[in-house]
Design a protein around this motif. Sequence first.
Motif, PDB file in Angstrom:
ATOM      1  N   PHE A 110      73.035  44.983 -29.528  1.00 53.28           N
ATOM      2  CA  PHE A 110      71.995  44.242 -30.229  1.00 53.28           C
ATOM      3  C   PHE A 110      71.349  43.231 -29.296  1.00 53.28           C
ATOM      4  O   PHE A 110      71.932  42.826 -28.290  1.00 53.28           O
ATOM      5  N   GLY A 111      70.146  42.816 -29.654  1.00 52.42           N
ATOM      6  CA  GLY A 111      69.456  41.783 -28.905  1.00 52.42           C
ATOM      7  C   GLY A 111      68.410  41.106 -29.771  1.00 52.42           C
ATOM      8  O   GLY A 111      67.830  41.723 -30.668  1.00 52.42           O
ATOM      9  N   GLN A 112      68.179  39.833 -29.494  1.00 52.39           N
ATOM     10  CA  GLN A 112      67.167  39.070 -30.219  1.00 52.39           C
ATOM     11  C   GLN A 112      66.056  38.684 -29.261  1.00 52.39           C
ATOM     12  O   GLN A 112      66.319  38.187 -28.153  1.00 52.39           O
ATOM     13  N   MET A 113      64.811  38.927 -29.670  1.00 51.91           N
ATOM     14  CA  MET A 113      63.647  38.538 -28.883  1.00 51.91           C
ATOM     15  C   MET A 113      63.172  37.162 -29.343  1.00 51.91           C
ATOM     16  O   MET A 113      62.889  36.954 -30.528  1.00 51.91           O
ATOM     17  N   LEU A 114      63.087  36.229 -28.397  1.00 52.07           N
ATOM     18  CA  LEU A 114      62.721  34.849 -28.690  1.00 52.07           C
ATOM     19  C   LEU A 114      61.395  34.545 -28.012  1.00 52.07           C
ATOM     20  O   LEU A 114      61.287  34.582 -26.783  1.00 52.07           O
ATOM     21  N   SER A 115      60.381  34.221 -28.811  1.00 48.66           N
ATOM     22  CA  SER A 115      59.049  33.931 -28.285  1.00 48.66           C
ATOM     23  C   SER A 115      58.615  32.534 -28.711  1.00 48.66           C
ATOM     24  O   SER A 115      58.968  32.060 -29.800  1.00 48.66           O
ATOM     25  N   GLY A 116      57.868  31.894 -27.833  1.00 52.36           N
ATOM     26  CA  GLY A 116      57.335  30.585 -28.154  1.00 52.36           C
ATOM     27  C   GLY A 116      58.394  29.505 -28.102  1.00 52.36           C
ATOM     28  O   GLY A 116      59.505  29.702 -27.603  1.00 52.36           O
ATOM     29  N   PRO A 117      58.087  28.319 -28.642  1.00 56.70           N
ATOM     30  CA  PRO A 117      59.058  27.218 -28.631  1.00 56.70           C
ATOM     31  C   PRO A 117      60.289  27.553 -29.468  1.00 56.70           C
ATOM     32  O   PRO A 117      60.187  27.983 -30.609  1.00 56.70           O
ATOM     33  N   VAL A 118      61.467  27.368 -28.867  1.00 55.02           N
ATOM     34  CA  VAL A 118      62.746  27.597 -29.540  1.00 55.02           C
ATOM     35  C   VAL A 118      63.630  26.385 -29.259  1.00 55.02           C
ATOM     36  O   VAL A 118      63.701  25.905 -28.117  1.00 55.02           O
ATOM     37  N   ASP A 119      64.300  25.883 -30.290  1.00 53.18           N
ATOM     38  CA  ASP A 119      65.142  24.693 -30.138  1.00 53.18           C
ATOM     39  C   ASP A 119      66.201  24.912 -29.056  1.00 53.18           C
ATOM     40  O   ASP A 119      66.902  25.943 -29.038  1.00 53.18           O
ATOM     41  N   TYR A 120      66.328  23.952 -28.173  1.00 53.10           N
ATOM     42  CA  TYR A 120      67.343  23.903 -27.112  1.00 53.10           C
ATOM     43  C   TYR A 120      67.246  25.072 -26.128  1.00 53.10           C
ATOM     44  O   TYR A 120      68.200  25.363 -25.417  1.00 53.10           O
ATOM     45  N   LEU A 121      66.109  25.758 -26.088  1.00 54.02           N
ATOM     46  CA  LEU A 121      65.939  26.875 -25.152  1.00 54.02           C
ATOM     47  C   LEU A 121      64.738  26.601 -24.257  1.00 54.02           C
ATOM     48  O   LEU A 121      63.653  26.280 -24.741  1.00 54.02           O
ATOM     49  N   ARG A 122      64.952  26.743 -22.957  1.00 50.99           N
ATOM     50  CA  ARG A 122      63.875  26.620 -21.991  1.00 50.99           C
ATOM     51  C   ARG A 122      63.659  27.984 -21.339  1.00 50.99           C
ATOM     52  O   ARG A 122      64.543  28.498 -20.663  1.00 50.99           O
ATOM     53  N   HIS A 123      62.508  28.564 -21.585  1.00 44.29           N
ATOM     54  CA  HIS A 123      62.219  29.882 -21.042  1.00 44.29           C
ATOM     55  C   HIS A 123      62.155  29.817 -19.513  1.00 44.29           C
ATOM     56  O   HIS A 123      61.779  28.794 -18.926  1.00 44.29           O
ATOM     57  N   SER A 124      62.497  30.936 -18.874  1.00 46.47           N
ATOM     58  CA  SER A 124      62.625  30.948 -17.410  1.00 46.47           C
ATOM     59  C   SER A 124      61.291  30.997 -16.700  1.00 46.47           C
ATOM     60  O   SER A 124      61.191  30.591 -15.542  1.00 46.47           O
ATOM     61  N   THR A 125      60.245  31.512 -17.348  1.00 47.12           N
ATOM     62  CA  THR A 125      58.943  31.643 -16.698  1.00 47.12           C
ATOM     63  C   THR A 125      57.865  31.036 -17.582  1.00 47.12           C
ATOM     64  O   THR A 125      58.133  30.552 -18.691  1.00 47.12           O
ATOM     65  N   SER A 126      56.635  31.085 -17.082  1.00 47.36           N
ATOM     66  CA  SER A 126      55.522  30.528 -17.842  1.00 47.36           C
ATOM     67  C   SER A 126      55.243  31.321 -19.110  1.00 47.36           C
ATOM     68  O   SER A 126      54.633  30.797 -20.051  1.00 47.36           O
ATOM     69  N   VAL A 127      55.656  32.584 -19.153  1.00 45.46           N
ATOM     70  CA  VAL A 127      55.527  33.366 -20.380  1.00 45.46           C
ATOM     71  C   VAL A 127      56.694  33.004 -21.293  1.00 45.46           C
ATOM     72  O   VAL A 127      57.851  33.265 -20.965  1.00 45.46           O
ATOM     73  N   PRO A 128      56.435  32.380 -22.436  1.00 53.87           N
ATOM     74  CA  PRO A 128      57.533  31.910 -23.303  1.00 53.87           C
ATOM     75  C   PRO A 128      58.185  33.063 -24.064  1.00 53.87           C
ATOM     76  O   PRO A 128      57.957  33.258 -25.267  1.00 53.87           O
ATOM     77  N   PHE A 129      59.010  33.804 -23.362  1.00 53.62           N
ATOM     78  CA  PHE A 129      59.650  34.966 -23.965  1.00 53.62           C
ATOM     79  C   PHE A 129      60.996  35.178 -23.290  1.00 53.62           C
ATOM     80  O   PHE A 129      61.080  35.234 -22.055  1.00 53.62           O
ATOM     81  N   SER A 130      62.072  35.288 -24.101  1.00 52.98           N
ATOM     82  CA  SER A 130      63.428  35.493 -23.580  1.00 52.98           C
ATOM     83  C   SER A 130      64.200  36.412 -24.515  1.00 52.98           C
ATOM     84  O   SER A 130      63.821  36.598 -25.688  1.00 52.98           O
ATOM     85  N   LEU A 131      65.285  36.958 -23.993  1.00 54.38           N
ATOM     86  CA  LEU A 131      66.140  37.858 -24.757  1.00 54.38           C
ATOM     87  C   LEU A 131      67.531  37.258 -24.910  1.00 54.38           C
ATOM     88  O   LEU A 131      68.040  36.600 -23.992  1.00 54.38           O
TER      89      LEU A 131
END
Length: 518
Positions: free
Chosen positions: A147-168
């Motif tokens: 399983f995996g969750q796609m996280l886009s945009g501002p997310v509490d306590y999460l800093r995305h790794s690149t300028s594109v706000p998207f993480s897995l």
Amino acid sequence: MNWIEQTIASISPRWAMQRAHSRHVLAHYEAARPSKQRISHNSNASINTSIQASAGSIRAQARDLERNHDIVRGALRVLVNNVVGAAGIGVEPQPRMTNGEVHEDYAAQLRSAWALWQRRPEVTRRYHWGMLQRLTAYTWLRDGEAFGQMLSGPVDYLRHSTSVPFSLEMMEPDFIPLDLTDPERNLRQGIQCNAWGQPVAYHCYKGDPRETYQLATKTIPAERMLHVATIDRLHQYRGMSELSSVITRLEDLKDFEESERIAAKVAASLTAYVKRTEAFTGNDVPKVNGDDDEDKRPHRELEMMPGMIIDTLQVGEEIGMIDTKRPNPNLVAWRAGQLKAVAAGMGASYSSISRDYDGTYSAQRQELVEQWVHYAVLADEFVGMLVQPVWEAFVRAAHLSGVVRCPKEVPLENSDDALYIGQAMPWIDPYKEAVAMEKLVQAGFASEVEAIRKRGQNPRDVMDQTEQWRKDAARRGLRFTSNAASMTGGGALASNDGGSDSGDDSATKNKKDAPAAD
């Protein structure tokens, strides 16, 4: 016989026997009738009921075999390496404008942003994109699902790794409770569906349930969830391990090899024994403290060494050699047969699992061609369940964040069009394969793009590298064999199709001056 025939048998046994025989002959499906020689399995439970009862146990057994059995670990790696590969499934952006042509500038911007995002695509920042694909595929094939969750945009306590706000956020199947079922809410095995059976939400543990006693769950909308699973039947919710049908055989194979290995070690410690016949008197063997009891005579120890001569035998004694029948001469053939059955059940290549590459070129190629279809099917499933949803979500996040805006010439529904590049079938004999591909290209039955992709490379990368190499060589006044092969009347041939990856390459060539040799 049924009760009618039993009643007839009391009057006319011959008639009853003939009737029973005729009824048996007229039966359409003999497989449905149990007999002493064959047990009939009549269980017809739903696939979800079967998974509910067995998935947890099979998952644990598969993980144990993967930890402790070299064959299982190797077989899983063979599957992952051939389905995902070293660099993972590649993505080539193909955003098309309304006229059907690829928007090259927009595609280049997407490639640049995607290459940067692949360095740290997930929330822990521990895995790059290729490694994350391999880990996910490994979990999927071993455990049956991931399983995996796609996280886009501002997310509490999460800093995305690149300028594109998207993480897995990737998760093992243990994070989705298999026993969480509520028919009133249409919740089955941690997945909540609507009346049509479409998943609408996933109930996920907030932490690893194997490491914490806090088993609180959170609800994740289905549009944010990735579910990579082995689906064998319709209406199936959760996946089942690829090892499920071969676990028993693998455990037997492991136990048998362990027994044979121990037997061989014991056999290596056995040498010979002294055999005493009826003529043995024992007069020359010294006694202990003058005792006449033969049982108290000391045991002799003979040290065995190459070329030794034993001259201490008494009358009536002889040397007997121990034949342990070890190593077992039938072990190799039996093991090969079991591995072939395992390969058939897992869908992997027998040669790759067993590391047995004996055979002719034709035989090895036939095995590879037939086996590669299975790898291609698994790769297609992996793309549809993981790579494609991730790419589409990435393009959407890049557009909404303003990092890579979709131009007006490209409709939004075309912005995430792409080619998904899986692994290419390896060449057994590179020379024969290259000659065959060269003839196909020359005859117009294949394109240069197809030839490059069959070697597992990106045509655009090859073209860029070739162009840069030609420039560097020309600047230094060098000429190589590849230059001479493309020369005609003092000119170098180059394609004028603009480097399109569509596979429809133009055969028209333009001449231009070749660099002079120094």
